[in-house]
Scaffold this active site. Structure first.
Site, PDB file in Angstrom:
ATOM      1  N   VAL A  12       0.838  -1.206   0.000  1.00 17.38           N
ATOM      2  CA  VAL A  12       0.000   0.000   0.000  1.00 17.38           C
ATOM      3  C   VAL A  12       0.877   1.263   0.000  1.00 17.38           C
ATOM      4  O   VAL A  12       0.624   2.214  -0.756  1.00 17.38           O
ATOM      5  CB  VAL A  12      -0.987   0.011   1.198  1.00 17.38           C
ATOM      6  N   GLU A 124     -10.511   5.824   5.354  1.00 16.64           N
ATOM      7  CA  GLU A 124     -11.316   5.333   4.222  1.00 16.64           C
ATOM      8  C   GLU A 124     -10.809   3.993   3.675  1.00 16.64           C
ATOM      9  O   GLU A 124     -11.598   3.113   3.323  1.00 16.64           O
ATOM     10  CB  GLU A 124     -11.280   6.398   3.102  1.00 16.64           C
ATOM     11  N   VAL A 127     -11.637  -0.117   4.930  1.00 12.81           N
ATOM     12  CA  VAL A 127     -12.760  -0.984   4.552  1.00 12.81           C
ATOM     13  C   VAL A 127     -13.062  -0.811   3.071  1.00 12.81           C
ATOM     14  O   VAL A 127     -13.256   0.317   2.597  1.00 12.81           O
ATOM     15  CB  VAL A 127     -14.044  -0.640   5.353  1.00 12.81           C
ATOM     16  N   GLY A 129     -11.264  -1.258   0.297  1.00 12.52           N
ATOM     17  CA  GLY A 129     -10.246  -0.756  -0.641  1.00 12.52           C
ATOM     18  C   GLY A 129     -10.638   0.577  -1.246  1.00 12.52           C
ATOM     19  O   GLY A 129     -10.811   1.579  -0.540  1.00 12.52           O
ATOM     20  N   GLU A 185      -4.112 -11.189   3.060  1.00 13.67           N
ATOM     21  CA  GLU A 185      -3.367 -10.688   4.216  1.00 13.67           C
ATOM     22  C   GLU A 185      -2.071 -11.479   4.361  1.00 13.67           C
ATOM     23  O   GLU A 185      -1.947 -12.584   3.832  1.00 13.67           O
ATOM     24  CB  GLU A 185      -4.200 -10.872   5.485  1.00 13.67           C
ATOM     25  N   LYS A 200     -13.894  -5.272   9.445  1.00 14.99           N
ATOM     26  CA  LYS A 200     -14.483  -4.264   8.552  1.00 14.99           C
ATOM     27  C   LYS A 200     -15.953  -4.002   8.893  1.00 14.99           C
ATOM     28  O   LYS A 200     -16.395  -2.851   8.907  1.00 14.99           O
ATOM     29  CB  LYS A 200     -14.329  -4.712   7.103  1.00 14.99           C
ATOM     30  N   GLY A 297      -6.009  -4.798  -3.169  1.00 13.40           N
ATOM     31  CA  GLY A 297      -5.021  -4.529  -4.219  1.00 13.40           C
ATOM     32  C   GLY A 297      -4.353  -3.188  -3.987  1.00 13.40           C
ATOM     33  O   GLY A 297      -4.890  -2.300  -3.329  1.00 13.40           O
TER      34      GLY A 297
END
Ligand code: HSE
Length: 412
Positions: A12, A124, A127, A129, A185, A200, A297
Site C-alpha cells: 500500500v 477510508e 474498509v 479498498g 493478508e 471491517k 489490491g
C-alpha cells in the site's frame, strides 16, 4: 506546501507514492495545496528506488519534525502502528490509515484524540479498498437512520469462491493466486477465517450506529468448510455462496455476523465476483444504496488513502466529525436471530431419514445431487438460530441419519 510522511513502504505504501506521483497535478488541485512526501519510514532499504532519498528508519525524525502535518500509516498490524499513530495525533499531526486492525481495535480512542486536538484521523482505505464507504456513511447518508449493512467485504474470499464456482478450481490453488496478486493478508487465515471481514463490519457498524461495536463480539465463521459439493447444491438451486458480513437492527437491537451465506442469484450481491467488494446499505429514508468496487489490491487501496490525505489537507485545523462514540454497543446474541439453514444430511435409510426429517424440522422437500449417494439436503423454515441448533442436535440422534455433512445459512 503540505509535508506528509508515509509509515511503511510495502504494497500500500509504495502504491500511495505511485498514486501521488502519477496524478500529482490533479491531486494538488483537488487539495488546493501542493502535497510533498518528506519522509518514508521503513526498516528495509530499497536500492535504486527514488524513495531512498527520503527514507528513514527512525520514527523520531517524523514525530519531531514540525513541518510534517499529516502522517500516513500503512504498516498494518497493531504495534508499532498504534503507538506511532497515537503519538502523531497527540503531537498535533493528522493521521490517515488503511489499517483495519488498528481502526477496529482503537478507532474510537484515536477519533477522540483527533476531535480534542482539532485535527483528523481518517481511515477510508481500511474498509472496501477503493470504494468510498466510510465517507458515504459519514457524509452522504447522514439524513438516514441506517437499519442494515450487508456486504462482501473481503476480496480474497470472494475471489476464491468465484474461481471455485466458475472454474471448478481447488481452494488452495486459488488462494495462492490471490496471494500473488497482493489481495491476501500476510496471514491468509485472516481472510479465509473471516477475521478481516469481521473487523471491517465492526468499523462500518460503529459508524452507522454511532457506538463502539467490538469486533470480538461479532460471530465470525470463514469459508474453509465450504466444499465443491456445497457449491454444486447452490448452483442446482440457482444460488451462490458468498462470505457476507452483516449488521442489522432487529427490534431496536443490533445484530452482527460474518459467515458464508447461500444467496439467490437474484440477490444484488450475487453478481459481485472476483476481488470486487460491494456493500448494500439500507436507510429508513433513502431505501437501498449499493456501493461496488475493488476491495483489495495496491492501487485501489492507495487511491482511498490519497483521498483521505486530500481531505486532511483541506481540513488541516478543523476536525471532521464522526458520530462513532466510545460507548460500547451490546450486540444481540446469535441464538436469538431468525434465519434459515441449508442442511446436508447423509443417511443410512432414505425413507426413514425423510420421515425423521419431517418429524424434527417439519420439512418434506429435499434436494439431491446425482454424484452423491446416501445424501440429501433440505432448507429449514425460518426460526431462531438457537431453535435450529436444537433441532439439528435432535436430527443427528435419529436412527436413519448418519451425520450432518454441512450447514450453511440461506437467504433469498
Ligand atoms: N485481504 C484483504 C481482502 C485486503 O482480501 O479484502 C483488503 O483489506
Amino acid at each position: 506546501m503540505i509535508n506528509i510522511a508515509i509509515l511503511g513502504y510495502g504494497t500500500v505504501g509504495s502504491g500511495v507514492v505511485e498514486v501521488i506521483n502519477k496524478n500529482r497535478e490533479s491531486i494538488n488541485k483537488n487539495a488546493g495545496k501542493e502535497i510533498n512526501i518528506k519522509y518514508v519510514l521503513d526498516l528495509r532499504t530499497f536500492p535504486g528506488d527514488p524513495v531512498e532519498k527520503i527514507l528513514t528508519n527512525d520514527i523520531e525524525d517524523i514525530l519531531n519534525d514540525e513541518e510534517v502535518k499529516i502522517v500516513v500509516e500503512v504498516m498494518g498490524g497493531i504495534e508499532p502502528a498504534y503507538s506511532y499513530v497515537k503519538r502523531a495525533l497527540l503531537s498535533g499531526k493528522s493521521v490517515v490509515t488503511s489499517n483495519k486492525e488498528l481502526v477496529a481495535k482503537h478507532g474510537s480512542e484515536l477519533l477522540k484524540i483527533a476531535r480534542e486536538k482539532d485535527i483528523n484521523f481518517l481511515f477510508e482505505a481500511s474498509v472496501g479498498g477503493g470504494i468510498p464507504l466510510i465517507r458515504t456513511l459519514n457524509q452522504s447518508l447522514t439524513a438516514d437512520e441506517i437499519y442494515e449493512i450487508t456486504g462482501i467485504l473481503n476480496g480474497t474470499t470472494n475471489y476464491i469462491l468465484t474461481k471455485m464456482t466458475d472454474e471448478g478450481r481447488s481452494f488452495d490453488e486459488v488462494l495462492k493466486v490471490a496471494q500473488e496478486k497482493g489481495y491476501a493478508e500476510r496471514d491468509p487465515r485472516a481472510d479465509v477465517e473471516g477475521h478481516d471481514a469481521c473487523r471491517k463490519i465492526a468499523i462500518l457498524s460503529s459508524l452507522a450506529f454511532g457506538m463502539e461495536v467490538d469486533f470480538e463480539d461479532i460471530y465470525t465463521e470463514g469459508i474453509t468448510k465450504i466444499t465443491k459439493n456445497d457449491i454444486l447444491y447452490a448452483q442446482k438451486m440457482k444460488h451462490s455462496i458468498k462470505l457476507l458480513a452483516t449488521s442489522k437492527k432487529i427490534d431496536h437491537k443490533i445484530f452482527a455476523r460474518v459467515s458464508p451465506v447461500m444467496i439467490s442469484d437474484e440477490h444484488p450481491l450475487a453478481t459481485v465476483k472476483g476481488v470486487f467488494n460491494a456493500v448494500l446499505v439500507k436507510g429508513n429514508v433513502v431505501g437501498d444504496v449499493m456501493l461496488y468496487g475493488k476491495g483489495a489490491g495496491k492501487l485501489p487501496t492507495a487511491s482511498a488513502v490519497v483521498v483521505d490525505v486530500v481531505d486532511a489537507v483541506k481540513h488541516l485545523n478543523r476536525n471532521i466529525v464522526f458520530s462513532w462514540s466510545t460507548e460500547k454497543m451490546d450486540l444481540m446474541e446469535l441464538k436469538d436471530v431468525p434465519v434459515r439453514y441449508f442442511i446436508r444430511v447423509s443417511y443410512k435409510d432414505f425413507e426413514n431419514a425423510k420421515k425423521e426429517l419431517q418429524e424434527v424440522f417439519g420439512v418434506n422437500e429435499i434436494i439431491s445431487l446425482d454424484n452423491l449417494d446416501n445424501e440429501f439436503a433440505f432448507i429449514s423454515k425460518e426460526e431462531t438460530e438457537g431453535i435450529l441448533q436444537e433441532k439439528l442436535d435432535t436430527l443427528k440422534k435419529q436412527k436413519a441419519i448418519n451425520k450432518i455433512a454441512n450447514v450453511i445459512r440461506i437467504e433469498n
